[in-house]
Design an enzyme around this catalytic site. Structure first.
Site, PDB file in Angstrom:
ATOM      1  N   LYS A   1      31.369   8.072  48.052  1.00 53.19           N
ATOM      2  CA  LYS A   1      32.582   7.753  47.297  1.00 53.19           C
ATOM      3  C   LYS A   1      32.685   6.254  47.056  1.00 53.19           C
ATOM      4  O   LYS A   1      33.033   5.810  45.951  1.00 53.19           O
ATOM      5  CB  LYS A   1      33.810   8.256  48.058  1.00 53.19           C
ATOM      6  CG  LYS A   1      35.157   7.903  47.421  1.00 53.19           C
ATOM      7  CD  LYS A   1      35.348   8.578  46.078  1.00 53.19           C
ATOM      8  CE  LYS A   1      36.676   8.204  45.419  1.00 53.19           C
ATOM      9  NZ  LYS A   1      37.845   8.794  46.077  1.00 53.19           N
TER      10      LYS A   1
ATOM     11  N   LYS B   1      41.420  -0.855  46.556  1.00 51.48           N
ATOM     12  CA  LYS B   1      41.212  -0.394  47.936  1.00 51.48           C
ATOM     13  C   LYS B   1      39.796   0.137  48.117  1.00 51.48           C
ATOM     14  O   LYS B   1      39.097  -0.196  49.083  1.00 51.48           O
ATOM     15  CB  LYS B   1      42.218   0.695  48.290  1.00 51.48           C
ATOM     16  CG  LYS B   1      42.123   1.188  49.733  1.00 51.48           C
ATOM     17  CD  LYS B   1      42.763   2.538  49.934  1.00 51.48           C
ATOM     18  CE  LYS B   1      41.849   3.651  49.485  1.00 51.48           C
ATOM     19  NZ  LYS B   1      42.296   4.990  49.942  1.00 51.48           N
TER      20      LYS B   1
END
Length: 253
Positions: free
Chosen positions: A128, A203
């Protein structure tokens, strides 16, 4: 099956009697808080599937905690954003024991079109981080190219028709085109209301940069993307879709 919220008491109520519990939260600290609460409230063995995006180390620590309490754990972050969730076309990248992945697969396939077992716990988060680093770079370079073509007096539709059928195509263009009127459902058509907020992209880029530092991996473009999104968020645009970075490109000369 339960998708837990950020409030631990609500999560405990929602998870009561569930054999499989899903968590989806903004950061690893919140995931830890909720899982600790659930493990205390419901000590019976069950399968926990966290679809949040956290660091590889956090995923492995969570797995250790869950397994130490007698339950099982998968990290299964997703790609596809709000549009993918609504359409059931999310891509799941899963880390954990194969038997647990196969048990979870029918549930994940209800929500996604792609379920890939990436290996050990934490590997889903590793993929990811890499995927979103690529996406951030794609979105920035697409913004630069589209602004350049605007200034060269090329119509956005012509740009889209060529590039979406050529070697420069990407998800950033074909699904998330940052110019209104090109792709139905693109956030650009709705004043950049977020499908995936810029603050969340930042983030994820920070997680990718953390992993790059830990593994001594050179990520020149990834670091540039992280810096640009940090500036964009600092300027107050964290709640916009990450494709709104095109406005930052337009503002620069």
């Amino acid at each position: 099956m339960t998708r837990s919220g950020s409030n631990s008491v609500m999560a405990e109520d929602a998870a009561a009697g569930a054999e499989v519990v899903f968590t989806s939260l903004p950061n690893g600290g919140l995931v830890t808080q909720v899982l600790d609460s659930l493990l205390d409230a419901h000590p019976q063995p069950r399968l926990y599937i966290d679809v949040s995006t956290v660091s590889v180390a956090e995923a492995r620590e969570l797995a250790s905690t869950v397994r130490g309490a007698g339950s099982r754990f998968l990290d299964a972050p997703v790609s596809g954003g709000i549009a993918g969730a609504a359409a059931g076309t999310l891509a799941f990248m899963v880390g954990g024991v194969n038997e647990d992945v196969e048990e979870a697969r029918p549930l994940l396939e209800v929500m996604g079109k792609s379920v890939t077992h990436c290996g050990d716990t934490g590997n889903g988060q590793a993929v990811k981080a890499c995927n979103n680093m690529i996406l951030a770079v794609h979105q920035i370079v697409l913004a630069e190219a589209m602004v350049l073509d605007e200034r060269l007096c090329l119509e956005p539709q012509a740009f889209f028709d060529v590039v979406s059928n050529a070697t420069g195509n990407s998800w950033a263009l074909s699904v998330n085109a940052p110019v209104p009127g090109l792709v139905e459902g693109s956030p650009a058509n709705h004043d950049f209301a977020p499908g995936f907020a810029a603050a969340l992209m930042l983030k994820d880029l920070k997680l990718a940069m953390q992993a790059a530092e830990e593994t001594a991996t050179g990520t020149v473009l990834g670091r540039i993307a992280a810096e640009q999104y940090a500036d964009f968020v600092d300027e107050g645009h964290g709640g916009q879709d990450f494709s709104a970075i095109i406005n930052e490109v337009r503002a620069k000369r």
